[in-house]
Every structure is written in C-alpha cells, then in structure tokens.
Motif scaffolding. Structure first.
Motif, PDB file in Angstrom:
ATOM      1  N   GLU A 115     -12.290  -6.803 -21.963  1.00 43.02           N
ATOM      2  CA  GLU A 115     -12.371  -5.946 -22.569  1.00 43.02           C
ATOM      3  C   GLU A 115     -13.172  -6.904 -23.845  1.00 43.02           C
ATOM      4  N   THR A 116     -14.992  -6.871 -23.825  1.00 42.91           N
ATOM      5  CA  THR A 116     -15.523  -7.546 -24.671  1.00 42.91           C
ATOM      6  C   THR A 116     -16.669  -6.608 -25.239  1.00 42.91           C
ATOM      7  N   SER A 117     -17.107  -7.347 -26.452  1.00 43.36           N
ATOM      8  CA  SER A 117     -18.564  -6.854 -27.364  1.00 43.36           C
ATOM      9  C   SER A 117     -19.194  -6.351 -26.566  1.00 43.36           C
ATOM     10  N   LEU A 120     -22.239  -9.320 -25.856  1.00 39.05           N
ATOM     11  CA  LEU A 120     -21.545  -9.519 -24.311  1.00 39.05           C
ATOM     12  C   LEU A 120     -21.665  -9.584 -23.354  1.00 39.05           C
ATOM     13  N   ALA A 121     -21.641  -7.986 -23.540  1.00 45.24           N
ATOM     14  CA  ALA A 121     -21.133  -7.449 -22.692  1.00 45.24           C
ATOM     15  C   ALA A 121     -22.562  -7.618 -22.170  1.00 45.24           C
ATOM     16  N   SER A 122     -23.560  -6.627 -22.519  1.00 43.46           N
ATOM     17  CA  SER A 122     -24.828  -6.816 -22.521  1.00 43.46           C
ATOM     18  C   SER A 122     -25.439  -8.286 -21.733  1.00 43.46           C
ATOM     19  N   ARG A 123     -25.253  -9.494 -22.281  1.00 45.80           N
ATOM     20  CA  ARG A 123     -26.364 -10.346 -22.253  1.00 45.80           C
ATOM     21  C   ARG A 123     -25.260 -11.214 -20.220  1.00 45.80           C
ATOM     22  N   ALA A 254     -26.492  -8.522 -37.744  1.00 48.44           N
ATOM     23  CA  ALA A 254     -25.569  -9.625 -38.137  1.00 48.44           C
ATOM     24  C   ALA A 254     -24.342  -8.534 -37.176  1.00 48.44           C
ATOM     25  N   ALA A 255     -24.201  -7.151 -37.200  1.00 51.05           N
ATOM     26  CA  ALA A 255     -23.264  -6.492 -36.878  1.00 51.05           C
ATOM     27  C   ALA A 255     -22.798  -7.041 -35.352  1.00 51.05           C
ATOM     28  N   PRO A 256     -23.353  -6.288 -34.067  1.00 50.79           N
ATOM     29  CA  PRO A 256     -22.949  -7.432 -32.671  1.00 50.79           C
ATOM     30  C   PRO A 256     -22.330  -9.153 -32.671  1.00 50.79           C
ATOM     31  N   LEU A 257     -23.471  -9.094 -33.775  1.00 54.46           N
ATOM     32  CA  LEU A 257     -22.820 -11.031 -33.841  1.00 54.46           C
ATOM     33  C   LEU A 257     -21.654 -11.461 -34.195  1.00 54.46           C
ATOM     34  N   PHE A 258     -20.826 -10.679 -35.354  1.00 56.02           N
ATOM     35  CA  PHE A 258     -20.184 -10.536 -35.315  1.00 56.02           C
ATOM     36  C   PHE A 258     -18.685  -9.574 -34.837  1.00 56.02           C
ATOM     37  N   GLY A 259     -19.013  -8.680 -34.230  1.00 51.21           N
ATOM     38  CA  GLY A 259     -18.311  -8.204 -33.071  1.00 51.21           C
ATOM     39  C   GLY A 259     -17.794  -9.090 -31.895  1.00 51.21           C
ATOM     40  N   LEU A 261     -17.001 -11.765 -32.267  1.00 47.39           N
ATOM     41  CA  LEU A 261     -16.241 -13.201 -32.508  1.00 47.39           C
ATOM     42  C   LEU A 261     -14.551 -12.544 -32.596  1.00 47.39           C
ATOM     43  N   ASP A 262     -14.433 -11.203 -31.650  1.00 50.03           N
ATOM     44  CA  ASP A 262     -12.755 -10.266 -31.693  1.00 50.03           C
ATOM     45  C   ASP A 262     -12.075 -11.458 -30.284  1.00 50.03           C
ATOM     46  N   HIS A 263     -13.143 -12.618 -29.474  1.00 51.99           N
ATOM     47  CA  HIS A 263     -12.633 -12.818 -28.362  1.00 51.99           C
ATOM     48  C   HIS A 263     -12.840 -14.751 -28.408  1.00 51.99           C
TER      49      HIS A 263
END
Length: 320
Positions: A115-117, A120-123, A254-259, A261-263
């Motif tokens: 599972e990803t953010s 990244l899933a959108s890209r 910023a929020a999706p960019l920081f998100g 970083l969970d991976h």
C-alpha cells in the motif's frame, strides 16, 4: 537528411519543465508548450498555446506535428488531484495517437511495494494509463529531484535551517535523491532514441534517509548542527500545516509530499542507463546536487560531477 524532431511539453511552467524546455530549444528542437498561464521568460523560439491539459482541443493543437510529447503535469494543488491526473493521462494518450506522436515521455515517481500514498499511487496510475495506450510510452521514475524551484527542496531547506527540529519515525525512510541535471539528461536523450516502452528508474548515486538528508543539506548550507527531538506524534498533517504557514509551499502540496515519506522510495525497476546513455562523467554526487539546487558554489567538491546551473532569460532590450 532526417527531419528535426518536434517536441511538445506539458508542464513547462514547473521547475523540471522549464529546464527541459530550455534544453530542447538549445539543442535545436522545435518546441510547442501548453500552459494555463504561460510564463514570460520562456525562450523566444518556443511556440506557446494557452490552455488546459484536460482539454482535448488544446492537446490536439499542441500535439499537431509533434514527434515526442513530454508529460510533466501533476495536479497536487487541486482537490481530487488523482482523478484529474487520470483524466488528463487518458486524454493525452488519445490525443497523441490521433496526432501520430511517435513517443510519450512521462516523469513520475517510484513504486513502493504494498500500500502506498495517494501521491505515489496517482503517479503510478498515470504511468499505467500511458503505458497501456497505443503510442509507445516511457515512464521515468524519480524520488526527490534536487533542483531550484522544487517544492520538495524548499521543504528540505527550510527544515535544514531550523535550530531544533522534530524527528518523527517516518524520517528514517530512505530514498535516492537525484540531481535535476541528471533528470534533464535522460528526458532530453529520449528525443533521439528508438521508441521506448516501460518504466525506468532515474536515481542518484547515494541511498540516504530523510533525516540524514536534512543534516546533509544543513551542512551544505553551512548551518550549525541542530537538535533533533524525537516526535512520535508529529503527523504528516501537522508538518504540512507548519509548512504552509512558514514556507512558500501550500499545505495542500506539502501534505501528499510528506505522506510519501511513509515508504522507502528506492529503485524497483530497471535503471534508465539500460536503455539510454548515462550522463557524461556519471551521475552528479548528492553534495554537488544540493549545492547546485541551493545556489551554493561548488568549490573543492568531493567526488562526483560538478554541475553549473546556467539560466538564460530572453529580453527585447537593446545593448544600451
């Protein structure tokens, strides 16, 4: 004599798109760009169409006669960005086929396992849409691109300047940041290659955690060592809200960019140098990439190719 290949660029107002457009013009390629608000500092030789990447009519106008289309559009600023980017990708694939484009080139992000953010899933979804289309498509995948004008670099530099900074668990995640110069090299090299298909990673030479990347950035900036305070409750949302208040990067970006970083954002596919020639002299070192992006002079640099960021702006002014 072979006809000079014509290029179309979507996303020419972004920091990668601006640099790539200048590179293509300098190499002698006719370039047509699509932008909702075209900047005034594009090279004079560029043909500009004012429009939206989701509009089929605008795409048809820009793609007419194009051999290579660069898709560099991402809609992080807008609510529902994933749906918008999917629609744009579908319309780009369709318009490129109708125009007889020979190559689609997309710049996306890495594919973490599991599972990803949303970002990244959108890209990855955009890449799949283009790769499944009728026109040969190549998706270059980069984690953090170190270059002037990057939202990620702005957040990194702001954090590096803090005398005390939170250290949540997600800052231990690792990536391979890459210099903008190397990304530009591979994008431009795709123009003259045989039609490419598939996903290829564009990565820097050094694997590093986000925490250590901040420390490295601070060192390049000449900042004293900061106190890193463990912050297990420091969420992506909190970090984004602070970024929105203290930096030019909106919290919505910023929020999706920081998100992401969970991976660990590490290469998972074949490297770009398996299908294209590598940059002359090899990849830019991490320190030199940071120096170029931050405007710090490269002097007595450690091993790795030095990079000079040469920016040219056209003017109608006379010599006087």
């Amino acid at each position: 004599m072979a006809r000079t290949r014509r290029c179309a660029v979507l996303g020419a107002t972004g920091f990668v798109g601006r640099a790539l457009t200048a590179d293509l013009v300098a190499a002698g390629y006719p370039v047509h760009v699509l932008a909702r608000s075209p900047p005034h500092d594009l090279p004079a030789a560029v043909t500009v169409t004012r429009g939206d990447a989701a509009d089929p009519g605008s795409l048809a106008e820009v793609f007419a006669g194009a051999d290579v289309v660069f898709h560099l559009v991402h809609s992080l600023r807008e609510p529902g960005f994933a749906g918008r980017d999917r629609v744009i990708a579908e319309r780009v694939a369709s318009a490129a086929a109708e125009a007889g484009v020979r190559q689609l080139v997309y710049l996306g992000g890495p594919r973490p396992a599991g599972e990803t953010s949303a970002h990244l899933a959108s890209r990855s979804e955009v890449a799949e849409v283009l790769l499944d289309g009728p026109v040969p498509a190549v998706a270059f995948q980069a984690s953090m691109i170190l270059g002037r004008g990057s939202a990620g670099l702005e957040l990194l530099a702001r954090t590096a300047r803090l005398p005390v900074r939170p250290r949540p668990g997600w800052t231990t995640r690792r990536s391979r940041p890459v210099a903008l110069a190397d990304v530009r090299h591979y994008l431009a090299a795709a123009v003259e290659s045989a039609p490419l298909r598939g996903r290829y990673d564009v990565s820097g030479p050094e694997e590093i955690s986000y925490h250590d990347l901040v420390r490295r950035c601070a060192r390049v900036l000449g900042r004293p060592a900061a106190l890193a305070v463990p912050a297990p409750l420091w969420s992506h949302r909190a970090a984004a809200l602070v970024a929105g208040l203290t930096s030019p990067v909106p919290a919505a970006v910023a929020a999706p960019l920081f998100g992401s970083l969970d991976h660990d954002l590490l290469p998972a596919d074949a490297p770009a140098e398996t299908v294209l020639p590598p940059p002359p002299g090899g990849p830019v070192s991490l320190d030199n990439a940071l120096r170029a992006a931050l405007g710090v002079p490269v002097s007595a640099a450690p091993a790795g190719r030095a990079y000079v960021d040469d920016q040219v702006r056209a003017s109608d002014a006379g010599p006087d």
